[in-house]
Design an enzyme around this catalytic site. Sequence first.
Site, PDB file in Angstrom:
ATOM      1  N   ASN A 212       0.844  -1.199   0.000  1.00 30.26           N
ATOM      2  CA  ASN A 212       0.000   0.000   0.000  1.00 30.26           C
ATOM      3  C   ASN A 212       0.880   1.250   0.000  1.00 30.26           C
ATOM      4  O   ASN A 212       2.104   1.157  -0.046  1.00 30.26           O
ATOM      5  CB  ASN A 212      -0.958  -0.025   1.206  1.00 30.26           C
ATOM      6  N   ASP A 280      -4.103  -6.429   4.989  1.00 27.67           N
ATOM      7  CA  ASP A 280      -5.088  -7.302   5.637  1.00 27.67           C
ATOM      8  C   ASP A 280      -5.038  -8.724   5.092  1.00 27.67           C
ATOM      9  O   ASP A 280      -5.405  -9.665   5.774  1.00 27.67           O
ATOM     10  CB  ASP A 280      -6.494  -6.725   5.450  1.00 27.67           C
TER      11      ASP A 280
HETATM   12  O1  PMT Z   1       2.962   6.192   6.501  1.00 29.50           O
HETATM   13  P1  PMT Z   1       2.402   7.561   6.105  1.00 29.50           P
HETATM   14  O2  PMT Z   1       2.543   7.827   4.629  1.00 29.50           O
HETATM   15  O3  PMT Z   1       2.963   8.654   6.964  1.00 29.50           O
HETATM   16  O4  PMT Z   1       0.836   7.511   6.377  1.00 29.50           O
HETATM   17  C1  PMT Z   1       0.361   7.392   7.675  1.00 29.50           C
HETATM   18  C2  PMT Z   1      -0.743   6.320   7.796  1.00 29.50           C
HETATM   19  C3  PMT Z   1      -1.931   6.748   6.959  1.00 29.50           C
HETATM   20  C4  PMT Z   1      -0.247   4.955   7.325  1.00 29.50           C
HETATM   21  C5  PMT Z   1      -1.111   6.235   9.323  1.00 29.50           C
HETATM   22  O5  PMT Z   1      -1.443   7.503   9.786  1.00 29.50           O
HETATM   23  C6  PMT Z   1      -2.264   5.268   9.541  1.00 29.50           C
HETATM   24  O6  PMT Z   1      -3.434   5.599   9.448  1.00 29.50           O
HETATM   25  N1  PMT Z   1      -1.932   3.999   9.864  1.00 29.50           N
HETATM   26  C7  PMT Z   1      -2.872   2.890   9.999  1.00 29.50           C
HETATM   27  C8  PMT Z   1      -3.074   2.239   8.661  1.00 29.50           C
HETATM   28  C9  PMT Z   1      -4.029   1.067   8.690  1.00 29.50           C
HETATM   29  O7  PMT Z   1      -3.648  -0.014   8.303  1.00 29.50           O
HETATM   30  O8  PMT Z   1      -5.187   1.306   9.176  1.00 29.50           O
HETATM   31  P2  PMT Z   1      -6.380   0.193   9.289  1.00 29.50           P
HETATM   32  O9  PMT Z   1      -7.558   0.986   9.545  1.00 29.50           O
HETATM   33  O10 PMT Z   1      -6.363  -0.716   8.117  1.00 29.50           O
HETATM   34  O11 PMT Z   1      -5.955  -0.659  10.553  1.00 29.50           O
HETATM   35  C10 PMT Z   1      -6.358  -0.299  11.865  1.00 29.50           C
HETATM   36  C11 PMT Z   1      -5.267  -0.580  12.861  1.00 29.50           C
HETATM   37  O12 PMT Z   1      -5.016  -1.990  12.913  1.00 29.50           O
HETATM   38  C12 PMT Z   1      -3.950   0.060  12.546  1.00 29.50           C
HETATM   39  O13 PMT Z   1      -3.396   0.488  13.775  1.00 29.50           O
HETATM   40  C13 PMT Z   1      -3.120  -1.056  11.941  1.00 29.50           C
HETATM   41  O14 PMT Z   1      -1.717  -0.894  12.210  1.00 29.50           O
HETATM   42  C14 PMT Z   1      -3.680  -2.262  12.687  1.00 29.50           C
HETATM   43  N2  PMT Z   1      -3.619  -3.519  11.922  1.00 29.50           N
HETATM   44  C15 PMT Z   1      -4.356  -3.687  10.779  1.00 29.50           C
HETATM   45  C16 PMT Z   1      -4.344  -4.892  10.129  1.00 29.50           C
HETATM   46  C17 PMT Z   1      -3.558  -5.956  10.641  1.00 29.50           C
HETATM   47  N3  PMT Z   1      -3.514  -7.135  10.048  1.00 29.50           N
HETATM   48  N4  PMT Z   1      -2.852  -5.779  11.761  1.00 29.50           N
HETATM   49  C18 PMT Z   1      -2.859  -4.577  12.406  1.00 29.50           C
HETATM   50  O15 PMT Z   1      -2.199  -4.418  13.440  1.00 29.50           O
END
Ligand code: PMT
Length: 401
Positions: A212, A280
Amino acid sequence: MTSLSGKSVLLVIGGGIAAYKCLELIRLLGKEGCKVVPLMTKAAEQFVTPLTVASLAGTKVYSDLFSLTDETEMGHIQLSRAADLVVVAPATADLMAKLAHGIANDLASTALLATDKSVLMAPAMNVRMWRHAATQRNLKTLIADGVLIVGPNDGDMACGEYGPGRLAEPDEIVAAIRASLATHPRVLAGKKVLITAGPTREPIDPVRYISNHSSGKQGYALAAAAVDLGAETMLVSGPVHLPLPPGAQVMPVESARDMLKVVEREVPCDIAIFTAAVADWRVESAANEKIKKSGKDAPTLILSENPDILKTIASLKSKRPKLVVGFAAETENVLEHAKAKLASKGCDLIVANDVSAKGDVFGSDQNAVHLVSANGVESWPRMSKAHVAEKLMAHFAKLIS
Ligand code: PMT
């Protein structure tokens, strides 16, 4: 004029092959108007001559604990206190062990024990020496005692081996010195902060992967902010193209499953922050060889779900960090989805951001975040990622105090 002009650093040069890099460090600090007082161990004199060091620093080199002149002129106590910061580079396994155990049997170790200033160590040694349980134990003790650490870096070593143990580059040490002299209150001294950052890569075959747009900037800014507040900072990073934040221990990983393994190894900790954009899904069976175009149908990729790292850590019983913070990257209904994630992941706080084209977050130097917790929602205006990170770390520090 830079933030280092008018400052003074006592530079303890340890006896290792990387001692030659101190010459460049002295030159860079001098260029910024920072005075360097060199103190060499006997072993260091085997690698660089005191004459070269003195010529570059423009001042005498201290090395003898029992020199009567030095003791009358200044004495090891004054020497260790006259500077604004004590820097040890290269910090050998021996110097780290001595300070961790309070041993003072030469001028360097005596000055380190006698100082009332912060100590910044830049370790450099053979990879096996660095990984040895004794060195890692000493490192933990030093960090708990408030000693700041920059590096070591991964790479080819003079001894022919490869791995962590290379002295941080002189410009990285200068950046760490600048951060160490900044006037942030060290409210996280003695605390361990774990941060995930960047994307993960899930292989399709040896040359292709699913990933991503995360650049790692927000996570790296958080690591820098945690270091500034004095935390032992562990940064588990997916593949990014960013300079390493000085003072943080960076653990590079590729896939979500690699990231989970390293994160599980690093808990318990005081604060865990999950900024990584973890894929994911992964391809269920990645091909061992490059997939060829058959000229007929496109290949079908069967995906399976990756482990949820945040959820796994938030649901730990005895090893759960005191504060678990997730991020939510959303392209629509940001707050609604963030509230749902707060509940489903079991974390204490979600930092939500809008990663649609309109939000302009991925790769940008700016971000606008919403803090979503059981107490409600707090929205911050768009600001630099560095400023977001500083404000967030200060907020997290308060939550665990
Ligand atoms: O890296 P940059 O360009 O500076 O951009 C910053 C960012 C947008 C990446 C950052 O601010 C951000 O939002 N990070 C979370 C990205 C994400 O994967 O979000 P999500 O909504 O898909 O996941 C929710 C949370 O679960 C996140 O804390 C993620 O790290 C965690 N997760 C998700 C999937 C997975 N399999 N394991 C996880 O731990």
